[in-house]
Scaffold this motif. Sequence first.
Motif, short mmCIF file in Angstrom:
data_model
loop_
_atom_site.label_atom_id
_atom_site.label_comp_id
_atom_site.label_asym_id
_atom_site.label_seq_id
_atom_site.Cartn_x
_atom_site.Cartn_y
_atom_site.Cartn_z
N HIS A 46 1.71 -6.03 -0.42
CA HIS A 46 1.56 -5.78 -1.86
C HIS A 46 0.20 -6.21 -2.38
O HIS A 46 0.06 -6.45 -3.59
CB HIS A 46 2.66 -6.53 -2.63
N LEU A 47 -0.81 -6.31 -1.53
CA LEU A 47 -2.10 -6.81 -1.98
C LEU A 47 -3.23 -6.07 -1.28
O LEU A 47 -3.23 -5.92 -0.06
CB LEU A 47 -2.22 -8.31 -1.70
N ASP A 48 -4.19 -5.59 -2.09
CA ASP A 48 -5.42 -4.96 -1.58
C ASP A 48 -6.62 -5.81 -1.95
O ASP A 48 -6.65 -6.42 -3.03
CB ASP A 48 -5.62 -3.57 -2.17
N PHE A 56 3.00 -2.95 -6.70
CA PHE A 56 4.44 -3.14 -6.83
C PHE A 56 5.11 -1.76 -6.81
O PHE A 56 5.39 -1.18 -7.86
CB PHE A 56 4.77 -3.90 -8.11
N PRO A 57 5.38 -1.23 -5.62
CA PRO A 57 5.95 0.12 -5.52
C PRO A 57 7.45 0.13 -5.70
O PRO A 57 8.13 -0.88 -5.55
CB PRO A 57 5.55 0.55 -4.12
N MET A 86 -2.03 -4.04 -10.58
CA MET A 86 -2.87 -4.89 -11.42
C MET A 86 -4.04 -5.39 -10.59
O MET A 86 -3.85 -6.11 -9.60
CB MET A 86 -2.07 -6.07 -11.97
N GLY A 87 -5.24 -5.00 -10.99
CA GLY A 87 -6.44 -5.43 -10.30
C GLY A 87 -7.24 -6.39 -11.14
O GLY A 87 -7.35 -6.24 -12.37
N VAL A 117 -8.94 -2.25 0.86
CA VAL A 117 -8.39 -2.58 2.18
C VAL A 117 -7.07 -3.31 1.98
O VAL A 117 -7.06 -4.42 1.42
CB VAL A 117 -9.36 -3.44 2.99
N PRO A 118 -5.94 -2.76 2.39
CA PRO A 118 -4.67 -3.48 2.30
C PRO A 118 -4.66 -4.68 3.25
O PRO A 118 -4.89 -4.52 4.46
CB PRO A 118 -3.63 -2.44 2.73
#
Length: 488
Positions: A441-443, A486-487, A48-49, A436-437
């Motif tokens: 769980h966040l880019d 969320f992998p 979700m972006g 960019v990670p």
Amino acid sequence: MRVTVTAVVMTAALTGSNALAGEALISADRRARPPSDVSRSVHGEARMGVGVGFIAEDPMASVEPSLALDLRDILPMQLRFGGPLRLRLYDRSPRQEEVVRGADWDEAGDFVAILEALNYVDSFAFGAHGQADFDLRIGSLGRVQLGHGSLVMGYANGLDLDRRRSGLDFVGRLEGALLERRAGVEMGLVVGDLAGSGIFGGRVGADWAGAGIGFSVVGDPSAPRQLDLVGGGIAIDRHNRPVAAGDRGVAAIGLDLSYRFTDRWRYLITPYLDLNLMPGLGKGLHLGVDAEMALGRRHAARLGIRGEMTASDRGYDPAYFDVFYGSQRWQVPFVGASGALPADLSAAALPKAGFVATNDLSGVGGYGGIRFAHDDGVFMETGYRYRPGPLGHSWETRVGVESEVVRLSILLAHRGRMGFRVIDPSGTLASAEVAVPVLRHLDVTGRVGWLFAVRRVPGASAAASAPSTGYVGGAGIMLIGVAGRFPW
């Protein structure tokens, strides 16, 4: 085991798109399918972006959900579905009279583009000497090429700010031994828009003992040859598209010949000759050499150089379906920002088919390019082309990085008169996308670009129900945000 395959495999692995041009030296030591004793399951990632910024003249908020599926434990395929929901924070002129940006969801192609990506890449051996390679890409096409690129080179379907498109790019090759010499057959297929509004074409080729021959057919059945002019500009329909007048469609056919010099380990040198015909427009010749060498002790890097001479008659434009085609199929050239419009927009309202038919493009031109790729996920390419006639200059540079630290894609392309005025708004396409990670769980994500869109003249309404006068012009995008992953 070392094998030689087309450059589509190398370029696709690094940039996410195919390029059926020249060849590349890669390792095929690993099979795409896992051993039979490996546990098979479906992996994936929900994403979700959210972001804020500007699209054309309006400040926007963007929500972009997506779902990715990794099926490589079962078969060599990856899928991603998604689509943006973009909300106007303030509706500046020309007024759209809507909060949800309707241009993102007003055509069939926008809904087909919910399939954002499908990648199927497989390679396997058969028989005593046989090798098969398949590479299928569906989604936003960033760089498509057929054969040596004399008809289709650098084509992209995702540079229209108002239209998301899901296209198809496929290459397959079967290679083996014939009369104790290496032989192969290959096929390439490109569809710019699975909803039917774009180019489609293909190439079939065969080679034996280094000598190759291929045949290509490419067309755009809906390409306008003339536009409906009104009020000093072009007529815009309720889907924000220029209104075509008269006959439509353009097609091209080509025959290519080549010979490959290689030690199948360190270098490839391929001189080639392409003979092309565009019925109703003109014909042209391309004579060139493509060379590539593997670098380093492990041959993890590849350096390629290409040079080409072109000769054309009055109605032939080399690399007709190039990176600029999405905008130029409607108008050549697309004009600058709304504050710098020409006094008479109708003078610029000439589709590419009409531009090529009207102007004298006969003469000698050429192309020179250099490219570099590394197995760690870095790709760089730059090239300059000169075509006879107006707008004869074009320059294109691409950079791609795909790693655990950063994902980066950069495009800068310009077409205009001779010279390197690469920041001219009336002939420039520019795009930079980065992720960019920062946490597991966040880019942090960003997209900045100067693309194109069909735009209304200042003061006109852009409501779907309002007929209007407009033009094909440059338009900016800037969206900065974050994306949660969320992998499983």
